[in-house]
Design a protein around this motif. Structure first.
Motif, PDB file in Angstrom:
ATOM      1  N   ILE A 295       2.923  10.320  -2.836  1.00 48.55           N
ATOM      2  CA  ILE A 295       3.536   9.009  -3.032  1.00 48.55           C
ATOM      3  C   ILE A 295       2.364   8.050  -3.215  1.00 48.55           C
ATOM      4  CG2 ILE A 295       4.897   7.179  -1.970  1.00 48.55           C
ATOM      5  CD1 ILE A 295       6.483   9.348  -0.528  1.00 48.55           C
ATOM      6  N   ARG A 296       2.178   7.626  -4.422  1.00 51.83           N
ATOM      7  CA  ARG A 296       0.944   6.928  -4.788  1.00 51.83           C
ATOM      8  C   ARG A 296       0.781   5.586  -4.076  1.00 51.83           C
ATOM      9  NH1 ARG A 296      -3.302   5.057  -5.421  1.00 51.83           N
ATOM     10  NH2 ARG A 296      -4.530   4.852  -7.330  1.00 51.83           N
ATOM     11  N   LYS A 301      -0.294   0.501   3.045  1.00 57.16           N
ATOM     12  CA  LYS A 301      -1.560   0.652   2.314  1.00 57.16           C
ATOM     13  C   LYS A 301      -1.644  -0.325   1.140  1.00 57.16           C
ATOM     14  CE  LYS A 301      -3.082   4.503   4.409  1.00 57.16           C
ATOM     15  NZ  LYS A 301      -4.437   4.774   4.936  1.00 57.16           N
ATOM     16  N   GLU A 302      -0.826  -1.369   1.190  1.00 57.76           N
ATOM     17  CA  GLU A 302      -0.759  -2.310   0.066  1.00 57.76           C
ATOM     18  C   GLU A 302      -2.111  -2.980  -0.213  1.00 57.76           C
ATOM     19  OE1 GLU A 302       3.375  -1.981   1.817  1.00 57.76           O
ATOM     20  OE2 GLU A 302       1.326  -2.189   2.586  1.00 57.76           O
ATOM     21  N   ASP A 303      -2.883  -3.233   0.847  1.00 56.08           N
ATOM     22  CA  ASP A 303      -4.191  -3.870   0.657  1.00 56.08           C
ATOM     23  C   ASP A 303      -5.168  -2.948  -0.073  1.00 56.08           C
ATOM     24  OD1 ASP A 303      -3.306  -6.135   1.921  1.00 56.08           O
ATOM     25  OD2 ASP A 303      -4.241  -5.670   3.851  1.00 56.08           O
ATOM     26  N   VAL A 304      -4.940  -1.649   0.048  1.00 59.42           N
ATOM     27  CA  VAL A 304      -5.821  -0.676  -0.595  1.00 59.42           C
ATOM     28  C   VAL A 304      -5.392  -0.437  -2.042  1.00 59.42           C
ATOM     29  CG1 VAL A 304      -6.711   1.689  -0.543  1.00 59.42           C
ATOM     30  CG2 VAL A 304      -6.302   0.460   1.594  1.00 59.42           C
ATOM     31  N   ALA A 321      -5.714  18.618  -3.535  1.00 60.63           N
ATOM     32  CA  ALA A 321      -6.021  17.208  -3.280  1.00 60.63           C
ATOM     33  C   ALA A 321      -4.854  16.510  -2.584  1.00 60.63           C
ATOM     34  CB  ALA A 321      -6.359  16.496  -4.586  1.00 60.63           C
ATOM     35  N   ALA A 322      -3.627  16.811  -3.018  1.00 62.58           N
ATOM     36  CA  ALA A 322      -2.454  16.175  -2.414  1.00 62.58           C
ATOM     37  C   ALA A 322      -2.360  16.511  -0.933  1.00 62.58           C
ATOM     38  CB  ALA A 322      -1.183  16.619  -3.137  1.00 62.58           C
ATOM     39  N   THR A 323      -2.595  17.758  -0.595  1.00 62.28           N
ATOM     40  CA  THR A 323      -2.526  18.184   0.804  1.00 62.28           C
ATOM     41  C   THR A 323      -3.590  17.488   1.644  1.00 62.28           C
ATOM     42  OG1 THR A 323      -1.635  20.343   0.162  1.00 62.28           O
ATOM     43  CG2 THR A 323      -2.619  20.173   2.347  1.00 62.28           C
ATOM     44  N   ASN A 329      -3.855  11.092   5.752  1.00 64.19           N
ATOM     45  CA  ASN A 329      -3.265   9.768   5.549  1.00 64.19           C
ATOM     46  C   ASN A 329      -4.152   8.896   4.669  1.00 64.19           C
ATOM     47  OD1 ASN A 329      -1.366   7.678   5.846  1.00 64.19           O
ATOM     48  ND2 ASN A 329      -2.435   6.828   7.626  1.00 64.19           N
ATOM     49  N   LEU A 330      -4.520   9.436   3.508  1.00 69.31           N
ATOM     50  CA  LEU A 330      -5.423   8.733   2.593  1.00 69.31           C
ATOM     51  C   LEU A 330      -4.735   8.446   1.263  1.00 69.31           C
ATOM     52  CD1 LEU A 330      -8.635  10.915   3.081  1.00 69.31           C
ATOM     53  CD2 LEU A 330      -8.173   8.688   4.149  1.00 69.31           C
ATOM     54  N   THR A 331      -4.979   7.276   0.724  1.00 70.47           N
ATOM     55  CA  THR A 331      -4.606   6.984  -0.656  1.00 70.47           C
ATOM     56  C   THR A 331      -5.661   7.627  -1.557  1.00 70.47           C
ATOM     57  OG1 THR A 331      -5.939   4.966  -0.733  1.00 70.47           O
ATOM     58  CG2 THR A 331      -3.651   4.751   0.035  1.00 70.47           C
TER      59      THR A 331
END
Length: 340
Positions: A295-296, A301-304, A321-323, A329-331
């Motif tokens: 979920i992009r 995470k709006e500030d990021v 990468a998705a995993t 918990n990274l964008t």
């Protein structure tokens, strides 16, 4: 006396000839040993740079990456053999994939690419360095100040308000995934790039098996379409407000062909944050990464990401990468910043 002198002279000459012969023999022996040692080194080096098995992608490091880089150098690519899967290594793999049929063009080194690379090294296939994707050049900027990415086919390319796609970029491998849509018209937004389409089909199939019915609403969107769309939003809401929920032309992930907005009947097939509260939306949030999607634009995470929370917007980055992103918990922005 003269006879004695002649004998001594002849004996001396014989000694000199023997010494020279011994020297030549010694030199030949030394050269032969050196040649054997060199031959041994070549064999060892050949073993060290055998095409590695297994999947490799941007940010990976280690001996396998160094072996891959050495193979790429053998066929003409100029790149550091440092064991770091950088943008240059990604470019070289992408360039090969673009020149050969039956390969997904992702910049990811996979089993099919390994087989192709081995055939190139054995002379069974021919490629021309840079013929598929021109070598990376100095980045240029758009009118809004974002950098234009040099490898738009990169599966892990970050597209945001700082990194844009070329205006003329249209993926060559767009297909319509075999999934449900809430409309029947044959529109470009049904399309995804082939690897993402295959993954979406698997995701939807698994969701259905678990009792959840998903619908694909909006995938590929070309540059010109984004121009019209963003202008309409900007005219209605103002450019700054519009840019919170809509991307400027070139800065939209939809142009990558790797993003799909999804929805469900429970939210009337709308793209709304309410989707995240539905059973379908919660299942997607928990399972999408196992099919290579994230979920992009995450909540909190709006500030990021610089965009609002969009539980409906899926971006394909591959399972590995998705995993890693989900488990930590990274964008995408944080994922690359943490690994630089």
């Amino acid at each position: 006396m003269k006879r004695k002198s002649i004998i001594i002279a002849l004996f001396t000459l014989l000694l000199l000839l023997a010494a020279c012969t011994d020297g030549e023999t010694s030199n030949h022996s030394s050269d032969s040993e050196a040649a054997k040692e060199t031959e041994k080194d070549v064999k060892v080096n050949d073993e060290d740079v055998a095409s590695p098995a297994g999947e490799l992608q941007k940010l990976d490091e280690g001996e396998a990456v160094a072996q891959l880089q050495a193979d790429l150098e053998k066929i003409g690519y100029t790149l550091p053999i440092d064991g770091v899967y950088s943008d240059v290594t990604t470019w070289a793999i992408t360039d090969i994939q673009l020149q050969l049929d039956d390969l997904y063009v992702t910049g990811v080194y996979d089993e099919a690419t390994q087989a192709a690379l081995e055939n190139i090294l054995e002379g069974k296939l021919t490629i021309e360095v840079g013929a598929g994707l021109p070598p990376l050049a100095e980045p240029v900027t758009t009118g809004s100040g974002s950098l234009v990415v040099g490898n738009p086919y990169d599966q892990l390319a970050i597209i945001n308000k700082e990194n844009a796609l070329p205006e003329d970029y249209e993926p060559h491998d767009l297909v319509v995934p075999d999934v449900r849509f809430p409309f029947e018209e044959d529109l470009p937004k049904k399309q995804l790039r082939a690897p993402a389409a295959e993954a979406l089909e698997a995701l939807f199939s698994e969701a259905e098996a678990a009792g959840y019915e998903l619908f694909a609403q909006s995938g590929y969107r070309g540059y010109d379409t984004q121009v019209s769309l963003f202008k309409a939003y900007a005219d209605e809401h103002g450019e700054e407000e519009a840019n919170i929920f809509s991307a400027r032309p070139g800065e939209s992930e939809h142009q990558t062909g790797l993003a799909m907005d999804i929805t469900s009947e429970s939210v009337s097939y709308q793209l709304t944050t309410d989707f995240g509260e539905t059973p379908e939306g919660q299942w997607v949030a928990e399972n999408a990464h196992t099919f290579g999607f994230i979920i992009r634009y995450e909540e909190g995470k709006e500030d990021v990401t610089q965009y609002q929370f969009e539980p409906w917007h899926l971006r394909y980055v591959g399972v590995k990468a998705a995993t890693e992103m989900v488990e930590n918990n990274l964008t995408m922005e944080e994922y690359f910043a943490e690994n630089e």
